[in-house]
Design a protein around this motif. Structure first.
Motif, PDB file in Angstrom:
ATOM      1  N   LEU A  10       0.824  -1.206   0.000  1.00 41.18           N
ATOM      2  CA  LEU A  10       0.000   0.000   0.000  1.00 41.18           C
ATOM      3  C   LEU A  10       0.863   1.263   0.000  1.00 41.18           C
ATOM      4  O   LEU A  10       1.775   1.411   0.820  1.00 41.18           O
ATOM      5  N   ILE A  12       0.339   5.647  -0.536  1.00 45.42           N
ATOM      6  CA  ILE A  12      -0.654   6.727  -0.570  1.00 45.42           C
ATOM      7  C   ILE A  12       0.058   8.049  -0.827  1.00 45.42           C
ATOM      8  O   ILE A  12       1.120   8.316  -0.261  1.00 45.42           O
ATOM      9  N   THR A  14      -0.918  12.307  -1.324  1.00 47.77           N
ATOM     10  CA  THR A  14      -1.892  13.395  -1.330  1.00 47.77           C
ATOM     11  C   THR A  14      -1.202  14.657  -1.811  1.00 47.77           C
ATOM     12  O   THR A  14      -0.077  14.954  -1.406  1.00 47.77           O
ATOM     13  N   SER A  74      -6.038  12.558  -3.313  1.00 46.17           N
ATOM     14  CA  SER A  74      -5.332  11.483  -2.608  1.00 46.17           C
ATOM     15  C   SER A  74      -5.446  10.226  -3.448  1.00 46.17           C
ATOM     16  O   SER A  74      -6.544   9.851  -3.863  1.00 46.17           O
ATOM     17  N   GLU A  76      -4.392   6.152  -3.619  1.00 45.96           N
ATOM     18  CA  GLU A  76      -3.848   4.973  -2.949  1.00 45.96           C
ATOM     19  C   GLU A  76      -3.713   3.869  -3.980  1.00 45.96           C
ATOM     20  O   GLU A  76      -4.502   3.782  -4.924  1.00 45.96           O
TER      21      GLU A  76
END
Length: 170
Positions: A10, A12, A14, A74, A76
């Motif tokens: 994972l 992420i 932003t 954002s 992911e």
């Protein structure tokens, strides 16, 4: 090679959407969003493979809602499926109005990356296993997406051969 969970990869990101990133309508350029998606999806793939990666394909980038100037975006991404040297990565982009807090899914994408060594040659990647219901759903349908990717790639290769390297007007 030890199997890894989807969640291990994972990643992420932003970012704030500013005027230079937008078109005449005050919304994020699609190409700019695609670049953000490719960036974070590549990070997810590297985290899984622990090797450099190259983008092999973008199955789809579906734009679902506009991303407006002043909003945040954002993204992911995580590895959903692996083959010998390749990884399928799912990415989801969410736009947020920072003043009101309203959030919408602005895009989804499936991309494929190939792990490479220092000479640019493909190297094996660990297999991946899903844990959550969402990961399981994506993992279960991945073989079908891979089959379609192969068909699309063969079609693209045929087009490339047919059209060759000359410009249309030559």
């Amino acid at each position: 090679m030890e199997e890894k969970p989807c969640s291990n990869s994972l990643a992420i990101k932003t970012t704030h959407v500013l005027p230079p990133d937008t078109n005449a309508f005050g919304t994020l350029f699609g190409g700019k969003l695609m670049a953000h998606i490719d960036d974070i999806a590549a990070i997810a793939a590297v985290k899984h493979a622990r090797n450099p990666v190259v983008t092999a394909s973008t199955d789809s980038v579906d734009f679902l809602a506009p991303v407006k100037v002043g909003h945040a975006i954002s993204i992911e991404a995580f590895v959903t499926w692996t083959h010998h040297t390749s990884m399928e990565v799912f990415a989801k982009a969410v736009t947020e109005d920072l003043v009101t807090g309203e959030r919408r899914v602005s895009a989804t994408a499936f991309m494929t990356f190939v792990a490479i060594d220092e000479k640019g040659k493909p190297v094996p990647v660990p297999s991946v296993y899903p844990e959550t219901d969402l990961e399981k759903m994506l993992h279960e349908n991945a073989a079908l997406r891979a089959k379609r990717r192969g068909e699309r790639r063969r079609h693209s290769q045929n087009l490339a051969t047919t059209f060759g390297t000359k410009y249309a007007m030559e």
